[in-house]
Design a protein around this motif. Structure first.
Motif, PDB file in Angstrom:
ATOM      1  N   SER A  73       0.838  -1.198   0.000  1.00 23.43           N
ATOM      2  CA  SER A  73       0.000   0.000   0.000  1.00 23.43           C
ATOM      3  C   SER A  73       0.872   1.247   0.000  1.00 23.43           C
ATOM      4  O   SER A  73       2.047   1.200   0.390  1.00 23.43           O
ATOM      5  CB  SER A  73      -0.905   0.008   1.231  1.00 23.43           C
ATOM      6  OG  SER A  73      -0.143   0.286   2.392  1.00 23.43           O
ATOM      7  N   PRO A  74       0.306   2.365  -0.419  1.00 24.90           N
ATOM      8  CA  PRO A  74       1.057   3.623  -0.347  1.00 24.90           C
ATOM      9  C   PRO A  74       1.477   3.960   1.079  1.00 24.90           C
ATOM     10  O   PRO A  74       2.538   4.543   1.293  1.00 24.90           O
ATOM     11  CB  PRO A  74       0.060   4.655  -0.899  1.00 24.90           C
ATOM     12  CG  PRO A  74      -0.801   3.870  -1.829  1.00 24.90           C
ATOM     13  CD  PRO A  74      -0.959   2.525  -1.145  1.00 24.90           C
ATOM     14  N   THR A  75       0.671   3.571   2.073  1.00 23.67           N
ATOM     15  CA  THR A  75       1.028   3.808   3.477  1.00 23.67           C
ATOM     16  C   THR A  75       2.290   3.044   3.845  1.00 23.67           C
ATOM     17  O   THR A  75       3.170   3.571   4.540  1.00 23.67           O
ATOM     18  CB  THR A  75      -0.138   3.395   4.398  1.00 23.67           C
ATOM     19  OG1 THR A  75      -1.289   4.130   4.022  1.00 23.67           O
ATOM     20  CG2 THR A  75       0.189   3.671   5.855  1.00 23.67           C
ATOM     21  N   ASP A  76       2.410   1.802   3.374  1.00 21.81           N
ATOM     22  CA  ASP A  76       3.628   1.016   3.612  1.00 21.81           C
ATOM     23  C   ASP A  76       4.843   1.699   3.006  1.00 21.81           C
ATOM     24  O   ASP A  76       5.911   1.767   3.616  1.00 21.81           O
ATOM     25  CB  ASP A  76       3.491  -0.387   3.019  1.00 21.81           C
ATOM     26  CG  ASP A  76       2.498  -1.265   3.757  1.00 21.81           C
ATOM     27  OD1 ASP A  76       2.189  -0.976   4.926  1.00 21.81           O
ATOM     28  OD2 ASP A  76       2.036  -2.245   3.140  1.00 21.81           O
ATOM     29  N   MET A  77       4.680   2.189   1.783  1.00 20.86           N
ATOM     30  CA  MET A  77       5.802   2.832   1.096  1.00 20.86           C
ATOM     31  C   MET A  77       6.216   4.112   1.811  1.00 20.86           C
ATOM     32  O   MET A  77       7.402   4.404   1.953  1.00 20.86           O
ATOM     33  CB  MET A  77       5.437   3.136  -0.364  1.00 20.86           C
ATOM     34  CG  MET A  77       5.078   1.916  -1.192  1.00 20.86           C
ATOM     35  SD  MET A  77       6.371   0.644  -1.297  1.00 20.86           S
ATOM     36  CE  MET A  77       5.722  -0.584  -0.164  1.00 20.86           C
ATOM     37  N   ALA A  78       5.239   4.863   2.298  1.00 15.64           N
ATOM     38  CA  ALA A  78       5.544   6.086   3.039  1.00 15.64           C
ATOM     39  C   ALA A  78       6.286   5.771   4.335  1.00 15.64           C
ATOM     40  O   ALA A  78       7.235   6.470   4.705  1.00 15.64           O
ATOM     41  CB  ALA A  78       4.258   6.858   3.333  1.00 15.64           C
ATOM     42  N   ALA A  79       5.884   4.720   5.023  1.00 16.60           N
ATOM     43  CA  ALA A  79       6.560   4.327   6.264  1.00 16.60           C
ATOM     44  C   ALA A  79       7.998   3.918   5.988  1.00 16.60           C
ATOM     45  O   ALA A  79       8.914   4.305   6.718  1.00 16.60           O
ATOM     46  CB  ALA A  79       5.797   3.190   6.945  1.00 16.60           C
ATOM     47  N   ALA A  80       8.192   3.131   4.941  1.00 16.90           N
ATOM     48  CA  ALA A  80       9.550   2.691   4.591  1.00 16.90           C
ATOM     49  C   ALA A  80      10.420   3.884   4.227  1.00 16.90           C
ATOM     50  O   ALA A  80      11.567   3.988   4.682  1.00 16.90           O
ATOM     51  CB  ALA A  80       9.494   1.689   3.440  1.00 16.90           C
ATOM     52  N   ARG A  81       9.877   4.780   3.434  1.00 19.99           N
ATOM     53  CA  ARG A  81      10.645   5.964   3.038  1.00 19.99           C
ATOM     54  C   ARG A  81      11.020   6.789   4.267  1.00 19.99           C
ATOM     55  O   ARG A  81      12.167   7.223   4.410  1.00 19.99           O
ATOM     56  CB  ARG A  81       9.844   6.804   2.046  1.00 19.99           C
ATOM     57  CG  ARG A  81      10.607   8.033   1.576  1.00 19.99           C
ATOM     58  CD  ARG A  81       9.842   8.778   0.529  1.00 19.99           C
ATOM     59  NE  ARG A  81       9.958   8.035  -0.726  1.00 19.99           N
ATOM     60  CZ  ARG A  81       9.286   8.300  -1.821  1.00 19.99           C
ATOM     61  NH1 ARG A  81       8.413   9.283  -1.832  1.00 19.99           N
ATOM     62  NH2 ARG A  81       9.453   7.600  -2.904  1.00 19.99           N
TER      63      ARG A  81
END
Length: 80
Positions: free
Chosen positions: A43-51
């Protein structure tokens, strides 16, 4: 299941994603620096957290997140 996992972090343990707190907690317990980790999310939320955590992010195209997968592709993440 616990015997299969080295670390379990839930939303009750830290701030929920997209805050990087959960990733930071897991990395700390594993003694792994962010630059040596890869996070797989769907999800985009996962990608934001990783970033935010400074971790390489890989987007996974999951059936239940078709719309999110399109958003990840637009953000420039490689999807498999």
């Amino acid at each position: 299941m616990d015997e299969l996992l080295d670390v379990v972090i839930t939303r009750q343990d830290t701030q929920p994603k997209p805050a990087p707190d959960g990733l930071h907690a897991a990395l700390s317990q594993l003694d792994v620096p962010p630059e040596r980790a890869v996070f797989v999310g769907d999800s985009p939320t996962d990608m934001a957290a990783a970033r935010a955590a400074g971790v390489v992010a890989l987007g996974l195209r999951a059936y239940q997140h078709r719309a999110a997968a399109a958003g990840l592709a637009l953000l420039g993440y490689r999807l498999s």
